[in-house]
Design an enzyme around this catalytic site. Structure first.
Site, PDB file in Angstrom:
ATOM      1  N   ALA A  36    -103.466   9.394 -36.230  1.00 34.23           N
ATOM      2  CA  ALA A  36    -104.706   8.748 -35.803  1.00 34.23           C
ATOM      3  C   ALA A  36    -105.187   9.349 -34.479  1.00 34.23           C
ATOM      4  O   ALA A  36    -106.349   9.746 -34.346  1.00 34.23           O
ATOM      5  CB  ALA A  36    -104.511   7.239 -35.678  1.00 34.23           C
ATOM      6  N   GLY A  37    -104.297   9.431 -33.487  1.00 40.64           N
ATOM      7  CA  GLY A  37    -104.686   9.940 -32.180  1.00 40.64           C
ATOM      8  C   GLY A  37    -104.990  11.426 -32.195  1.00 40.64           C
ATOM      9  O   GLY A  37    -105.954  11.883 -31.569  1.00 40.64           O
ATOM     10  N   GLU A  90    -102.171   2.430 -37.404  1.00 42.55           N
ATOM     11  CA  GLU A  90    -101.288   1.271 -37.570  1.00 42.55           C
ATOM     12  C   GLU A  90    -101.393   0.286 -36.415  1.00 42.55           C
ATOM     13  O   GLU A  90    -101.022  -0.877 -36.560  1.00 42.55           O
ATOM     14  CB  GLU A  90     -99.835   1.740 -37.728  1.00 42.55           C
ATOM     15  CG  GLU A  90     -98.877   0.633 -38.138  1.00 42.55           C
ATOM     16  CD  GLU A  90     -97.447   1.097 -38.317  1.00 42.55           C
ATOM     17  OE1 GLU A  90     -96.577   0.241 -38.568  1.00 42.55           O
ATOM     18  OE2 GLU A  90     -97.179   2.314 -38.210  1.00 42.55           O
ATOM     19  N   HIS A 109     -89.726  -2.190 -46.479  1.00 45.57           N
ATOM     20  CA  HIS A 109     -89.742  -1.087 -47.447  1.00 45.57           C
ATOM     21  C   HIS A 109     -88.498  -1.184 -48.331  1.00 45.57           C
ATOM     22  O   HIS A 109     -87.396  -1.324 -47.833  1.00 45.57           O
ATOM     23  CB  HIS A 109     -89.761   0.251 -46.701  1.00 45.57           C
ATOM     24  CG  HIS A 109     -90.161   1.410 -47.542  1.00 45.57           C
ATOM     25  ND1 HIS A 109     -89.420   1.847 -48.602  1.00 45.57           N
ATOM     26  CD2 HIS A 109     -91.245   2.239 -47.478  1.00 45.57           C
ATOM     27  CE1 HIS A 109     -90.013   2.891 -49.159  1.00 45.57           C
ATOM     28  NE2 HIS A 109     -91.137   3.146 -48.487  1.00 45.57           N
ATOM     29  N   ARG A 168     -99.061  -3.272 -47.306  1.00 43.96           N
ATOM     30  CA  ARG A 168     -99.648  -1.939 -47.431  1.00 43.96           C
ATOM     31  C   ARG A 168     -99.096  -1.239 -48.656  1.00 43.96           C
ATOM     32  O   ARG A 168     -97.889  -1.189 -48.877  1.00 43.96           O
ATOM     33  CB  ARG A 168     -99.344  -1.092 -46.189  1.00 43.96           C
ATOM     34  CG  ARG A 168     -99.895   0.328 -46.290  1.00 43.96           C
ATOM     35  CD  ARG A 168     -99.637   1.117 -45.021  1.00 43.96           C
ATOM     36  NE  ARG A 168     -98.239   1.403 -44.805  1.00 43.96           N
ATOM     37  CZ  ARG A 168     -97.565   2.397 -45.393  1.00 43.96           C
ATOM     38  NH1 ARG A 168     -98.147   3.177 -46.280  1.00 43.96           N
ATOM     39  NH2 ARG A 168     -96.292   2.599 -45.093  1.00 43.96           N
ATOM     40  N   GLY A 222    -101.671   8.120 -27.583  1.00 39.09           N
ATOM     41  CA  GLY A 222    -100.957   8.370 -28.820  1.00 39.09           C
ATOM     42  C   GLY A 222    -101.529   9.595 -29.517  1.00 39.09           C
ATOM     43  O   GLY A 222    -102.742   9.737 -29.657  1.00 39.09           O
ATOM     44  N   SER A 247     -88.158   8.078 -49.322  1.00 39.57           N
ATOM     45  CA  SER A 247     -89.550   7.955 -49.751  1.00 39.57           C
ATOM     46  C   SER A 247     -89.731   7.114 -51.007  1.00 39.57           C
ATOM     47  O   SER A 247     -88.944   7.185 -51.959  1.00 39.57           O
ATOM     48  CB  SER A 247     -90.128   9.346 -50.009  1.00 39.57           C
ATOM     49  OG  SER A 247     -91.387   9.257 -50.631  1.00 39.57           O
ATOM     50  N   ARG A 282     -94.317  -2.655 -52.644  1.00 42.03           N
ATOM     51  CA  ARG A 282     -93.151  -2.713 -51.768  1.00 42.03           C
ATOM     52  C   ARG A 282     -92.646  -4.127 -51.514  1.00 42.03           C
ATOM     53  O   ARG A 282     -91.441  -4.370 -51.516  1.00 42.03           O
ATOM     54  CB  ARG A 282     -93.488  -2.027 -50.437  1.00 42.03           C
ATOM     55  CG  ARG A 282     -93.676  -0.548 -50.592  1.00 42.03           C
ATOM     56  CD  ARG A 282     -94.126   0.124 -49.319  1.00 42.03           C
ATOM     57  NE  ARG A 282     -94.178   1.570 -49.504  1.00 42.03           N
ATOM     58  CZ  ARG A 282     -94.542   2.423 -48.568  1.00 42.03           C
ATOM     59  NH1 ARG A 282     -94.906   1.974 -47.371  1.00 42.03           N
ATOM     60  NH2 ARG A 282     -94.553   3.711 -48.796  1.00 42.03           N
TER      61      ARG A 282
END
Length: 640
Positions: free
Chosen positions: A47-48, A428, A269, A438, A43, A287, A333
């Protein structure tokens, strides 16, 4: 069955010093030895990408695997509104401790204190890192970085790049990664999908991947494996996730021994473009930053036929402002999503489907001017108009909740290591930082924190502390793993049924949304488990996967993912059934307060549920990690 044998490896001592203490006590790999180790990163999103770039800069040999044709297409690019950090540039009372507290409270007290505090601690470093890389954050007139508010907090701590924050941050990480590709420290494998994890002597030592160009299977060996493959929201079929987002890498690792933690914790969301037909393949996120200036409302009476712009204020119910006066339109949320559902259940929904509420910018445009609003949200307004065909500068947007983020994921300890030594899980794909809900603008924060500032220390400690034998891809474990994948492929290709892969995926998504979605109850969850098991049987008898094995075969790719989603969906329903409380995004109708809020049971469920795979025919084993709150007081979460 419930068991407890999880070691979180949280350092002892004062919360505020744990991470510094842990870094000092961690073993190091000296610079000359780093080049002797190879690390696989699966990934290449935030993160990756950040992990691959940082580890390569340190001297490790990195093999990075990207499911798309370029890391620039990672789903991280879809994040719009911003990234949190406790810089307190607004001088409005923010601090690392307040960001920590807001995140713990936002997650409804179902996250590990030590991990969350570390996240808050390193958040400020992320902003400095990204500014140094040239990320074009919004700035105030004087040149200082600008901030805006997001749900679940009463301070402005969200840094943003208009409505393109994820894209800009990803390009920053991508540039760092490609610099190391150019230097030969990262070997990039694009259009590769991880199909299985290879475990040797109880250590993660490699992966089997499918080459999406040729269809062939490949073996790759390393000294450690990092999974950075995102969430599993597409188990619901319709979600805000990219179509390529899937659970296969994590799920196959789960089958090799990695525990799956809190899989039922799913975020809905509140600010998405509503479903508009039976043939949609995904949903579009608007958003959460829009709720800074947009006001959420529905008509006060059923059957309202006037255009929304013609309905006067006395006939509007600004329900978030009414129910949550302290936080108003910036309520978290999960809370905001349920309130939208309540309004539609009461028959006050709008639009042709009556499954929508309004998000109105009339007052903000009057106050600040259309140009100011365009400067903040112009690309989002343009995207909405292209999809819906209405101008949000003149007509209120229509929004409705949709599946977005998964707080559950593979269980990891404080070092981000799973229950398989050498398999680290970032972003995630792990469960660690967000509890049962979150907060907005925290996903980008966690992905970059894990990749830039956590894994370089904890991975080094693992490599320096363990004996890792030198092996090649000729090892029997690689042969066995590749054989498993081939057998599954051949089984799918040999079925020659009558139903398409998408047909089964949509059927699963319908069960998941209806019974394991915004509201759950015992009868519905049992119905879901029964329905998914029946659907799984039908899948393995009647799915049709055209084409062959060693060729580009998109239907085969999808079929493998849906097979994994079917197994995951059952575990999600089981996890929700076993958790007899409501918390965050896990809302059980039997467990709610008189005014419809989540009612936790801290005495019985103040823990992480981590599930161990025990075979195709056997029931999974439920392990628990007790959560201890020594620095915040357990309290009923209130945003009123």
């Amino acid at each position: 069955m419930t068991s407890s044998k999880l070691d979180s490896k949280v350092p002892s001592g004062d919360l505020y010093a744990k991470w510094d203490k842990h870094k000092f006590e961690s073993k190091l790999v000296n610079p000359a030895n780093k080049r002797k180790f190879t690390v696989i990163v699966v990934g290449t999103g935030l993160a990756g990408g950040s992990a691959a770039a940082t580890l390569a800069e340190l001297g490790y040999n990195v093999h990075a695997f990207c499911i798309q044709d370029t890391p620039r297409r990672a789903h991280s690019i879809a994040a719009q509104g911003g990234i949190n950090a406790a810089k307190n540039y607004q001088n409005d009372g923010d601090s690392i401790k307040r960001l920590f507290y807001d995140t713990i409270k936002g997650g409804d007290y179902r996250a590990r204190e030590a991990n969350v505090y570390r996240l808050a601690q390193v958040s400020n470093n992320i902003i400095d890192q990204m500014v140094a890389q040239g990320v074009p954050f919004a700035r105030e007139y004087g040149g200082y970085l600008d901030n805006r508010s997001f749900g679940g907090s009463q301070v402005s701590r969200t840094f943003y790049a208009r409505g393109q924050t994820g894209q800009q941050l990803l390009l920053g990480a991508y540039s760092g990664m490609m610099k190391m590709v150019n230097k030969g420290k990262i070997k990039m494998f694009t259009r590769r999908e991880m199909m299985d994890l290879v475990v040797v002597n109880n250590q993660a030592r490699g992966i089997i991947v499918r080459n999406h160009v040729t269809g062939e299977l490949e073996r790759h060996v390393a000294d450690a494996v990092l999974l950075c493959t995102g969430g599993y929201g597409n188990v619901f079929f319709l979600s805000t996730n990219a179509m390529a987002s899937n659970v296969t890498a994590a799920w196959r690792s789960h089958k090799r021994g990695a525990y799956m933690a809190n899989p039922c914790f799913t975020q809905i969301h509140p600010t998405c473009i509503p479903v508009h037909g039976d043939y949609q393949s995904k949903l579009t996120l608007m958003s959460e930053s829009l709720r800074n200036d947009g006001r959420v409302w529905v008509p006060k009476k059923q059957g309202e036929t006037r255009k929304p712009e013609d309905i006067p204020d006395e006939d509007r119910d600004y329900y978030l402002e009414r129910v949550y006066p302290s936080f108003g339109n910036l309520a978290p949320r999960d809370v905001s999503s349920r309130q939208a559902k309540y309004r539609c259940d009461e028959g006050l929904g709008v639009g042709s489907t009556k499954k929508a509420v309004y998000l109105d910018f009339r007052d903000a445009i009057k106050r600040d001017g259309a140009g100011t609003i365009a400067g903040k949200y112009g690309n989002l307004f343009e995207m909405y108009e292209r999809i819906v065909g209405e101008d949000p500068y003149k007509t209120p947007m229509m929004i409705y909740p949709a599946v977005h983020y998964t707080m559950g994921g593979l269980w990891v300890d404080y070092n981000l290591q799973s229950t398989i030594p050498g398999l680290h899980v970032l972003g995630e794909a792990n469960f660690s930082d967000h509890g049962a809900n979150r907060l907005g603008a925290s996903a980008l924060m966690q992905g970059l924190a894990d990749g830039y500032f956590v894994i370089p220390y904890t991975l080094g400690n693992y490599l320096a502390s363990n004996k890792i034998d030198k092996i090649t891809t000729d090892h029997d474990a690689f042969k066995e793993a590749e054989t498993r994948v081939r057998m599954a492929d051949n089984k799918l290709l040999g079925l020659k049924g009558k139903r398409s892969v998408d047909d089964f995926h949509k059927a699963l998504g319908h069960i998941m949304w209806e019974e394991v979605g915004m509201a759950r109850k015992e009868a519905g969850l049992k119905k879901a488990i029964t329905g998914i098991r029946k659907l799984k049987e039908e899948f393995w008898q009647d799915v049709n996967v055209p084409g062959g094995e060693n060729e580009y075969n998109f239907e085969l790719h999808k079929a493998g993912r849906v097979a994994d989603f079917l197994e995951l969906g059952e575990l999600m329903a089981l996890d929700a059934l076993e958790r007899n409380e409501s918390c965050g995004g896990h809302f059980r109708e039997e467990y709610q307060t008189p005014d419809g809020e989540a009612a936790r049971d801290d005495e019985k469920y103040c823990h992480v549920a981590a599930w161990e795979w025990s075979g195709e025919k056997a029931a999974p084993i439920r392990h628990v990690e007790e959560l201890k709150f020594e620095n915040v007081q357990l309290a009923t979460r209130s945003y009123k």
